[in-house]
Each structure stands twice: as structure tokens, then as C-alpha cells.
Design an enzyme around this catalytic site. Structure first.
Site, PDB file in Angstrom:
ATOM      1  N   LYS A 173       0.840  -1.206   0.000  1.00 56.80           N
ATOM      2  CA  LYS A 173       0.000   0.000   0.000  1.00 56.80           C
ATOM      3  C   LYS A 173       0.872   1.252   0.000  1.00 56.80           C
ATOM      4  CE  LYS A 173      -1.776  -1.902   3.612  1.00 56.80           C
ATOM      5  NZ  LYS A 173      -2.537  -2.237   4.832  1.00 56.80           N
ATOM      6  N   THR A 204      -8.314   8.270   9.489  1.00 57.76           N
ATOM      7  CA  THR A 204      -7.935   7.069   8.731  1.00 57.76           C
ATOM      8  C   THR A 204      -7.810   5.834   9.621  1.00 57.76           C
ATOM      9  OG1 THR A 204      -5.626   7.645   9.048  1.00 57.76           O
ATOM     10  CG2 THR A 204      -6.661   8.393   6.991  1.00 57.76           C
ATOM     11  N   GLY A 206      -8.135   2.481  11.075  1.00 54.94           N
ATOM     12  CA  GLY A 206      -8.755   1.219  10.643  1.00 54.94           C
ATOM     13  C   GLY A 206      -8.767   0.994   9.139  1.00 54.94           C
ATOM     14  N   THR A 207      -8.041   1.823   8.373  1.00 58.25           N
ATOM     15  CA  THR A 207      -8.055   1.645   6.911  1.00 58.25           C
ATOM     16  C   THR A 207      -7.432   0.302   6.508  1.00 58.25           C
ATOM     17  OG1 THR A 207      -6.089   3.015   6.861  1.00 58.25           O
ATOM     18  CG2 THR A 207      -8.100   4.057   6.133  1.00 58.25           C
ATOM     19  N   GLY A 208      -6.339  -0.082   7.164  1.00 61.91           N
ATOM     20  CA  GLY A 208      -5.664  -1.347   6.811  1.00 61.91           C
ATOM     21  C   GLY A 208      -6.545  -2.547   7.112  1.00 61.91           C
ATOM     22  N   CYS A 209      -7.200  -2.516   8.276  1.00 62.26           N
ATOM     23  CA  CYS A 209      -8.090  -3.626   8.675  1.00 62.26           C
ATOM     24  C   CYS A 209      -9.251  -3.726   7.687  1.00 62.26           C
ATOM     25  CB  CYS A 209      -8.654  -3.387  10.073  1.00 62.26           C
ATOM     26  SG  CYS A 209      -7.385  -3.152  11.313  1.00 62.26           S
TER      27      CYS A 209
HETATM   28  O1  PXL Z   1      -4.893  -0.823  12.172  1.00 61.96           O
HETATM   29  C1  PXL Z   1      -4.117  -1.675  12.915  1.00 61.96           C
HETATM   30  C2  PXL Z   1      -4.869  -2.288  14.057  1.00 61.96           C
HETATM   31  C3  PXL Z   1      -5.165  -3.615  14.031  1.00 61.96           C
HETATM   32  N1  PXL Z   1      -5.829  -4.241  15.018  1.00 61.96           N
HETATM   33  C4  PXL Z   1      -6.232  -3.557  16.087  1.00 61.96           C
HETATM   34  C5  PXL Z   1      -5.985  -2.217  16.170  1.00 61.96           C
HETATM   35  C6  PXL Z   1      -5.286  -1.548  15.138  1.00 61.96           C
HETATM   36  C7  PXL Z   1      -5.026  -0.127  15.212  1.00 61.96           C
HETATM   37  O2  PXL Z   1      -5.343   0.548  16.125  1.00 61.96           O
HETATM   38  O3  PXL Z   1      -6.427  -1.559  17.225  1.00 61.96           O
HETATM   39  C8  PXL Z   1      -6.971  -4.257  17.177  1.00 61.96           C
END
Ligand code: PXL
Length: 286
Positions: A173, A204, A206-209
Site C-alpha cells: 500500500k 484514517t 482502521g483503513t488497513g483492517c
Molecule cells: O490498524 C491496525 C490495528 C489492528 N488491530 C487492532 C488495532 C489496530 C489499530 O489501532 O487496534 C486491534
């Protein structure tokens, strides 16, 4: 109905981790199951604590899911220790899990470190070979390869190296790149550049999740990897474009926009609430 599994940490703020994954899968129409690897206490301003799930609890969650349902795809997010990586890899192999999307979560956007250096080695050795695709951002790719990544050429080199070492496709990314927000999908020695539009939204979290669980949802629905990635980028862009602004810090995305702008809009606001409940009156003789 297709089913998905997220193996990830819980975010009490609701924007990332398990909560983001369940919202995303639900918006795709995929039934979400979950194995929680850690509990975090956090909100939009930062992470205040991380508590790893006891190993036997993680094992038991995975056994319960796989001995009852067969998830059509799996998203793997935060794995806080070598033990949690070992258990996850062993169970995914034992149950011959399908379509695994691995987001190598190392830190939160607010900078809290979720994974130590020696844990990164275990993640690569044990889980990368099982993954259909891994989805690092630029700093995660630097940690994975030991390379400095400054432009598109470096991105191709780093993704190529991860692919050569572990034989999984790589979605690198480029969101934090100065030139543009293009992402690179690298598979079988070929690089596909996916143009990205930078959206003016400072929220932003939580964008990766969200992106990785959207890819897993697409795969669960039978999409081919490239199509699932393109569709996931569209979903993420839409969620960012809403410019939701919750909390005092780096806020979450609007995962539910597709519901409001899609089916529900066609049937009038809150379509389900418009369903008439027939009441019949009857005279009762006393
Ligand atoms: O975005 C990465 C991430 C993954 N998992 C959990 C998170 C975070 C970012 O805060 O809290 C549980």
C-alpha cells in the site's frame, strides 16, 4: 450465505481490528465469525492497553469455528506474540483453511507498537507461506525486508523480494508515498499498479483492517484476487469519502455508507422500518 473469519484484535473504539472487520464483511453480505487474539483499550486518541488472549482461548475459538463452519475466506490481523502466530498457523494448516489474507499489523496509526522484532520473523516464516496475499503498508514492508522504500521502483523491489521469499502475492500500500497513493499488487513475478486517489480526510483509523477484510470478503464471494483488491479499494475509498468525524483524534471510517446509499436509499430511508405491521382490531364481547 458465504462465511468469513477474522483472526484479529478487538478495538474498543470500534474503528479497527475485529470491529472494522465484522462491519466490512457484513456490508459485503458475508457472514462474519471471529477469533479474538487480544483485547485493546483504545479510542481515536490512542491505545491505552493491550491484553493478549490466553493461548488456550485462541485455540478453542479456532477449533469451535472450523469444526462447525468452513469459512470461505480468512482475514488475519493483529497477532501479538510468537505463541499466537504458532497456534494460528497450526490450526489454519490443520483445517486446510481457504483464501487467507494477511495484514501484517505491527503498530497502530497512533504509533503504539503491537509486534516485537522477533515476532515479525515468526510471522514471515509461519504465516506468509499460507497466505494468498499479504497487505503491508510502506513501513511494514521496510520492516519485513530491511529495505528503505522511497519510490515506486523500491516498492516493486520490496514486493518482489517478499514474493520470492514466501510465495504469497503482495499488496503493497503506497498510501504514505509522497508522489501519489498508488498501490502495487505483485504476484507471480508480475507487478500491477492500482491507481489511488488521495482523499482529503485526516480520519484514517482502521483503513488497513478494512481493506484486508474487504479483500477477504471478495475472495469469499468467489472473486479472483485482482478483482477482490480493486473492489476492496473502491469500498475503502467510499468509506473515506463520507468524511465521518467521530471522536477527538484519528477517527474511524464510515463502514455503513454502502447500506445508506444503496439498497436502503432505494426503499426509502431505513427501508426495513417502513415494513407495515398489520394490526387487526376485533370487538370483544364481555
Ligand atoms: O490498524 C491496525 C490495528 C489492528 N488491530 C487492532 C488495532 C489496530 C489499530 O489501532 O487496534 C486491534
Amino acid at each position: 450465505m458465504k462465511t468469513g473469519l477474522t483472526i484479529a484484535g478487538s478495538d474498543s473504539g470500534g474503528g479497527a481490528g475485529i470491529q472494522a472487520d465484522i462491519k466490512t464483511m457484513t456490508m459485503y453480505g458475508v457472514f462474519a465469525t471471529s477469533a479474538i487474539t487480544a483485547l485493546t483499550a483504545q479510542n481515536t486518541t490512542g491505545v491505552f492497553g493491550v491484553w493478549e488472549t490466553p493461548p488456550e482461548v485462541l485455540e478453542s475459538q479456532l477449533d469451535c469455528i472450523f469444526t462447525d463452519m468452513r469459512p470461505d475466506a480468512v482475514k488475519i490481523g493483529m497477532l501479538p506474540s510468537e505463541e499466537s502466530i504458532r497456534i494460528t498457523a497450526e490450526r489454519l494448516k490443520r483445517y486446510q483453511a481457504a483464501h487467507m489474507v494477511l495484514d501484517p499489523v505491527m503498530a497502530s496509526t497512533s504509533g503504539s507498537v503491537f509486534m516485537k522484532e522477533q515476532t515479525v520473523k515468526a510471522l514471515k516464516e509461519q504465516l506468509f507461506p499460507l497466505a494468498e496475499v499479504v497487505t503491508p503498508n510502506l513501513s511494514e514492508a521496510e520492516a519485513l525486508t530491511g529495505m528503505r522504500i522511497q519510490g515506486k521502483g523500491d516498492m516493486e523491489k520490496a514486493a518482489g523480494r517478499i514474493y520470492e521469499d514466501w510465495h504469497c502475492a503482495v499488496l503493497l500500500k503506497g498510501g504514505h508515498l509522497r508522489e501519489n497513493a498508488d498501490d502495487l499488487l505483485y504476484r507471480k513475478g508480475r507487478a500491477f499498479w492500482l491507481p489511488g486517489r488521495r482523499i482529503d480526510n485526516p480520519n484514517t483509523h482502521g483503513t488497513g483492517c478494512t481493506l484486508s477484510s474487504a479483500i477477504a470478503s471478495g475472495l469469499a464471494l468467489g472473486m479472483e484476487l485482482c478483482e477482490a483488491v480493486i473492489q476492496a479499494k473502491r469500498y475503502l475509498t467510499g468509506a473515506l469519502e463520507q468524511r465521518l468525524n467521530l471522536g477527538m483524534g484519528n477517527g474511524p471510517l464510515d463502514h455503513m455508507y454502502s447500506m445508506r446509499n444503496g439498497l436502503w436509499k432505494k426503499t426509502g430511508e431505513m427501508g426495513c422500518m417502513q415494513t407495515k405491521i398489520e394490526t387487526r382490531e376485533r370487538k370483544v364481547k364481555i
